[in-house]
Motif scaffolding. Structure first.
Motif, PDB file in Angstrom:
ATOM      1  N   VAL A  62      34.569 -60.060 -33.501  1.00 47.66           N
ATOM      2  CA  VAL A  62      33.890 -61.321 -33.816  1.00 47.66           C
ATOM      3  C   VAL A  62      34.712 -62.504 -33.312  1.00 47.66           C
ATOM      4  N   GLU A  63      36.011 -62.456 -33.507  1.00 47.51           N
ATOM      5  CA  GLU A  63      36.869 -63.536 -33.013  1.00 47.51           C
ATOM      6  C   GLU A  63      36.847 -63.593 -31.491  1.00 47.51           C
ATOM      7  N   ALA A  64      36.755 -62.438 -30.836  1.00 46.66           N
ATOM      8  CA  ALA A  64      36.657 -62.411 -29.370  1.00 46.66           C
ATOM      9  C   ALA A  64      35.364 -63.080 -28.912  1.00 46.66           C
ATOM     10  N   ILE A  65      34.279 -62.829 -29.623  1.00 46.65           N
ATOM     11  CA  ILE A  65      32.996 -63.459 -29.286  1.00 46.65           C
ATOM     12  C   ILE A  65      33.085 -64.967 -29.504  1.00 46.65           C
ATOM     13  N   VAL A  92      26.219 -61.267 -37.462  1.00 47.70           N
ATOM     14  CA  VAL A  92      27.372 -60.738 -36.731  1.00 47.70           C
ATOM     15  C   VAL A  92      28.538 -61.715 -36.803  1.00 47.70           C
ATOM     16  N   LEU A  93      28.282 -62.992 -36.528  1.00 48.60           N
ATOM     17  CA  LEU A  93      29.355 -63.995 -36.514  1.00 48.60           C
ATOM     18  C   LEU A  93      29.985 -64.211 -37.888  1.00 48.60           C
ATOM     19  N   ASN A  94      29.247 -63.876 -38.950  1.00 46.79           N
ATOM     20  CA  ASN A  94      29.758 -64.020 -40.317  1.00 46.79           C
ATOM     21  C   ASN A  94      30.184 -62.685 -40.920  1.00 46.79           C
ATOM     22  N   TYR A  95      30.369 -61.672 -40.070  1.00 49.31           N
ATOM     23  CA  TYR A  95      30.851 -60.347 -40.481  1.00 49.31           C
ATOM     24  C   TYR A  95      29.896 -59.643 -41.448  1.00 49.31           C
ATOM     25  N   ARG A 105      27.522 -53.554 -25.168  1.00 56.49           N
ATOM     26  CA  ARG A 105      27.292 -53.470 -23.725  1.00 56.49           C
ATOM     27  C   ARG A 105      26.761 -54.775 -23.163  1.00 56.49           C
ATOM     28  N   LYS A 106      25.804 -55.382 -23.870  1.00 53.21           N
ATOM     29  CA  LYS A 106      25.222 -56.643 -23.385  1.00 53.21           C
ATOM     30  C   LYS A 106      26.233 -57.785 -23.436  1.00 53.21           C
ATOM     31  N   LEU A 107      27.009 -57.862 -24.501  1.00 54.68           N
ATOM     32  CA  LEU A 107      28.020 -58.925 -24.603  1.00 54.68           C
ATOM     33  C   LEU A 107      29.038 -58.797 -23.472  1.00 54.68           C
ATOM     34  N   HIS A 108      29.408 -57.568 -23.185  1.00 51.55           N
ATOM     35  CA  HIS A 108      30.365 -57.347 -22.094  1.00 51.55           C
ATOM     36  C   HIS A 108      29.758 -57.735 -20.747  1.00 51.55           C
ATOM     37  N   TYR A 122      36.782 -53.329 -37.225  1.00 59.09           N
ATOM     38  CA  TYR A 122      36.999 -54.493 -38.076  1.00 59.09           C
ATOM     39  C   TYR A 122      36.130 -54.343 -39.311  1.00 59.09           C
ATOM     40  N   PRO A 123      36.648 -54.755 -40.459  1.00 58.27           N
ATOM     41  CA  PRO A 123      35.855 -54.617 -41.680  1.00 58.27           C
ATOM     42  C   PRO A 123      34.884 -55.781 -41.837  1.00 58.27           C
TER      43      PRO A 123
END
Length: 132
Positions: A62-65, A92-95, A105-108, A122-123
């Protein structure tokens, strides 16, 4: 000027190496010259010492995003094609929701986020609260 390359074993050695290369940043020497070789080798030694004594942990997915979003000036709307509906992006951004393999795959592919950053475990926040 005489350039002496020494291994870096202690914090004092580290400080001395930093002080020795500092003036060379303002007036960068030619590659292949004595000063250039000294700078190149000493920076490698400094980097090795820093990796051993001051390691930087890789960000969770999430931090990478979020980091890539900041770099590219993106908003949550920009992630919709990769993650899904806007509410899913916020989950997703809020875990609250884990990344799925298709999302990874799409994010990459779309944002060139390293796969190693996206597949790290990641938890979720709910799990973090239960552990506390």
């Amino acid at each position: 000027m005489h350039y002496q390359i020494k291994p870096i074993h202690t914090e004092e050695d580290y400080r001395q190496a930093l002080a020795a290369v500092s003036p060379l940043f303002d007036d960068e020497p030619e590659p292949g010259s004595a000063a250039g070789d000294f700078l190149e080798v000493t920076l490698l030694l400094i980097e090795k010492y820093e990796q051993q004594h001051y390691p930087i942990e890789a960000p969770d997915p999430v931090e990478a995003i979020k980091f890539r979003m900041e770099q590219m000036g993106m908003t949550a709307n920009d992630l919709v094609p990769a993650i899904g509906l806007k509410n899913r992006v916020y989950e997703v951004l809020n875990y609250k929701r884990a990344l799925t393999l298709p999302m990874i795959r799409k994010l990459h592919k779309m944002f060139n986020i390293p796969l190693a950053s996206l597949v790290a475990e990641y938890p979720a926040k709910t799990a973090r609260r239960q552990q506390a």
